[in-house]
Design a protein around this motif. Structure first.
Motif, mmCIF file in Angstrom:
data_model
loop_
_atom_site.group_PDB
_atom_site.id
_atom_site.type_symbol
_atom_site.label_atom_id
_atom_site.label_comp_id
_atom_site.label_asym_id
_atom_site.label_seq_id
_atom_site.Cartn_x
_atom_site.Cartn_y
_atom_site.Cartn_z
ATOM 1 N N ALA A 42 0.832 -1.201 0.000
ATOM 2 C CA ALA A 42 0.000 0.000 0.000
ATOM 3 C C ALA A 42 0.869 1.255 0.000
ATOM 4 C CB ALA A 42 -0.923 -0.005 1.218
ATOM 5 N N ARG A 43 1.918 1.256 0.810
ATOM 6 C CA ARG A 43 2.806 2.411 0.875
ATOM 7 C C ARG A 43 3.462 2.670 -0.487
ATOM 8 N NH1 ARG A 43 7.020 3.058 5.758
ATOM 9 N NH2 ARG A 43 4.981 3.209 6.794
ATOM 10 N N TYR B 25 0.066 9.023 -5.590
ATOM 11 C CA TYR B 25 -0.510 10.248 -5.034
ATOM 12 C C TYR B 25 0.103 11.464 -5.733
ATOM 13 C CZ TYR B 25 -2.307 13.701 -1.780
ATOM 14 O OH TYR B 25 -2.965 14.780 -1.241
ATOM 15 N N PRO B 26 -0.716 12.306 -6.368
ATOM 16 C CA PRO B 26 -0.193 13.459 -7.115
ATOM 17 C C PRO B 26 0.510 14.459 -6.192
ATOM 18 C CG PRO B 26 -2.444 12.965 -7.786
ATOM 19 C CD PRO B 26 -2.171 12.158 -6.554
ATOM 20 N N PRO B 27 1.748 14.818 -6.477
ATOM 21 C CA PRO B 27 2.484 15.765 -5.637
ATOM 22 C C PRO B 27 1.788 17.109 -5.489
ATOM 23 C CG PRO B 27 3.964 14.648 -7.159
ATOM 24 C CD PRO B 27 2.578 14.282 -7.568
ATOM 25 N N VAL C 123 -4.700 -0.074 8.253
ATOM 26 C CA VAL C 123 -3.357 0.115 7.697
ATOM 27 C C VAL C 123 -3.399 1.140 6.573
ATOM 28 C CG1 VAL C 123 -1.515 -0.998 6.372
ATOM 29 C CG2 VAL C 123 -2.508 -2.164 8.354
ATOM 30 N N LEU C 124 -4.380 0.997 5.685
ATOM 31 C CA LEU C 124 -4.514 1.944 4.574
ATOM 32 C C LEU C 124 -4.720 3.360 5.092
ATOM 33 C CD1 LEU C 124 -4.828 2.646 1.579
ATOM 34 C CD2 LEU C 124 -7.256 2.014 1.774
ATOM 35 N N ARG D 168 -2.646 8.867 6.080
ATOM 36 C CA ARG D 168 -2.290 9.937 7.009
ATOM 37 C C ARG D 168 -0.794 10.229 6.953
ATOM 38 N NH1 ARG D 168 -5.959 7.191 10.450
ATOM 39 N NH2 ARG D 168 -4.212 6.133 11.493
ATOM 40 N N ARG D 169 -0.007 9.189 6.767
ATOM 41 C CA ARG D 169 1.448 9.361 6.754
ATOM 42 C C ARG D 169 1.895 10.314 5.651
ATOM 43 N NH1 ARG D 169 5.921 7.523 4.304
ATOM 44 N NH2 ARG D 169 4.671 6.362 2.798
ATOM 45 N N ILE D 170 1.257 10.222 4.478
ATOM 46 C CA ILE D 170 1.627 11.112 3.371
ATOM 47 C C ILE D 170 0.742 12.358 3.320
ATOM 48 C CG2 ILE D 170 2.550 9.215 1.984
ATOM 49 C CD1 ILE D 170 -0.009 9.358 0.287
ATOM 50 N N LYS D 171 -0.118 12.510 4.353
ATOM 51 C CA LYS D 171 -1.033 13.651 4.447
ATOM 52 C C LYS D 171 -1.871 13.801 3.188
ATOM 53 C CE LYS D 171 1.970 16.140 7.672
ATOM 54 N NZ LYS D 171 2.727 17.385 7.953
ATOM 55 N N ALA D 172 -2.403 12.678 2.755
ATOM 56 C CA ALA D 172 -3.199 12.660 1.524
ATOM 57 C C ALA D 172 -4.559 13.310 1.730
ATOM 58 C CB ALA D 172 -3.385 11.225 1.046
ATOM 59 N N ARG D 173 -4.992 14.036 0.735
ATOM 60 C CA ARG D 173 -6.359 14.551 0.742
ATOM 61 C C ARG D 173 -7.326 13.386 0.498
ATOM 62 N NH1 ARG D 173 -6.620 19.931 -3.115
ATOM 63 N NH2 ARG D 173 -4.764 20.999 -2.331
#
Length: 402
Positions: free
Chosen positions: A16-17, A24-26, A85-86, A91-96
């Motif tokens: 998943a990571r 995930y778009p920068p 886990v997902l 949250r780790r990548i602060k995804a919207r």
């Protein structure tokens, strides 16, 4: 990605990571400035940043906009443990969020429980993909806290239903594609005369009028139905059996409102805001001891609340669905969000009082508007007073005194 079936969480985490980091778009790493950037999906979804659509498409393709829904309906088929886990990796990548959807939060779960197989195949995949934006037709001018008093009529016309009536506080009705709606199909009974139907908001006879709020936005609408024709196959569950579905949906609504914490605040961290605008002492702490103590207390309450939500989720899994305890969580979530938005505005000092203009950053303006918007948290999704009644009767087992 391999199908681990929930047996190897660390392997799932690694996969998943890797997928999230690659997909995930920068350009989405900056927090959303305001609600206009929210990824609601639907026919009219046209985000300012095209990568928001790309993110939605990628997540929907994996079924991760509804990660625990069955794969046969477009979901991710993840176990509860895999979903945790997902969520932690997001949250780790602060995804919207890839998709914010009443279809995912409220309608989908009851369709999985009450809909026919044909209805599931028709509606659930489009919810996962964000193709349809849904709104909720529940409250009426004379049926708010006493929802079962609703009077929107639904008459059997042989090959279709004919709907006439009015709904109010219909969130985003003017932007929605379809509505899930409570209607009266039997006037001789109260709770047992209500049905649950789905229909297109572009149907002839549907009219919406936005309601302006003190926050300056208009998320709510008055919605009018005049001789609206609805195909009979869009009735969910049994005729006159809609009250059971309505109650179940409200439990899911309160559960998801609580888990999401209502959002808002313009993406501002209140601790950093206080350090910048109030100042710090010689130990690097927020200089105002009283504000510092209140923020610390709020942070602790928020953490305890999230732990309680997780416990309620585990209990819901054991009992195969949400319980009346969601009323406790929804009540607490409303109080916490109102407190959080008020503390954020206070931490911003004078910059928290801006309504518009170049002197204020978008996040600062959003913080004030979010604070005002949060006043409705104790009304929407069931008023705090009604939720306390539910807690008293259904959770604590208290009886009314004659």
């Amino acid at each position: 990605m391999a199908d681990f079936g929930g047996t190897d969480l660390e392997a799932f985490r690694a996969e998943a990571r890797a997928w999230l980091e690659a997909n995930y778009p920068p350009s989405l790493k900056a927090p959303m400035d305001d609600e206009s950037e929210a990824p609601w999906g639907g026919r009219r979804f046209a985000p300012k940043n095209p990568d928001a659509q790309l993110w939605l498409d990628r997540m929907a393709e994996k079924g991760w906009t509804a990660p625990m829904w069955p794969k046969e309906y477009g979901g991710g088929g993840l176990s509860r443990e895999q979903n945790k886990v997902l969520e932690s990796e997001l949250r780790r990548i602060k995804a919207r969020p890839a998709l914010m959807s009443f279809g995912v939060w409220m309608l989908g779960p009851v369709l999985l429980e009450y809909a026919t197989e044909e209805q599931k195949q028709r509606f659930l995949p489009d919810i996962v993909k964000g193709k349809i934006r849904w709104c909720q037709g529940y409250s009426e001018p004379g049926a708010g806290s006493d929802l079962a008093s609703l009077q929107t009529r639904c008459e059997d016309k042989g090959d279709h239903y004919l709907i006439n009536g009015q709904k109010v506080w219909t969130s985003y009705a003017d932007q929605a594609d379809w509505i899930f709606c409570l209607v009266r199909t039997d006037t001789s009974k109260k709770h047992e005369g209500i049905s649950f139907v789905l229909f297109d908001m572009t149907s002839p006879g549907v009219e919406t009028r936005p309601i302006k709020l003190i926050s300056g936005s208009s998320p709510f609408c008055e919605t009018f139905f005049t001789d609206v024709k609805v195909p009979k196959e869009q009735l969910v569950g049994k005729l006159n059996g809609g009250w059971e579905i309505a109650k179940r949906l409200l439990q899911y609504e309160r559960q998801n409102i609580s888990a999401g914490g209502f959002g808002g605040g313009g993406g501002i961290d209140m601790v950093e805001a206080a350090k910048e605008h109030v100042g710090v002492d010689d130990q690097g702490r927020i200089a105002d001891a009283d504000l510092r103590a209140r923020i610390a207390a709020h942070k602790m309450d928020q953490h305890a609340f999230l732990l309680t939500v997780r416990r309620a989720e585990a209990e819901a899994k054991a009992s195969k669905g949400p319980s009346a305890a969601t009323s406790i969580i929804k009540y607490a979530a409303a109080k916490l969000n109102q407190e959080r938005t008020e503390l954020t505005v206070e931490a911003l000092g004078l910059q928290g009082l801006g309504w518009e203009g170049d002197a204020f950053k978008p996040g600062e303006v959003a913080a004030l508007r979010s604070m005002l918007r949060a006043k409705a948290n104790s009304i929407e999704g069931g008023t705090s007073e009604i939720n306390l009644n539910v807690v008293a009767k259904r959770v604590l087992g208290l009886l009314d005194h004659q």
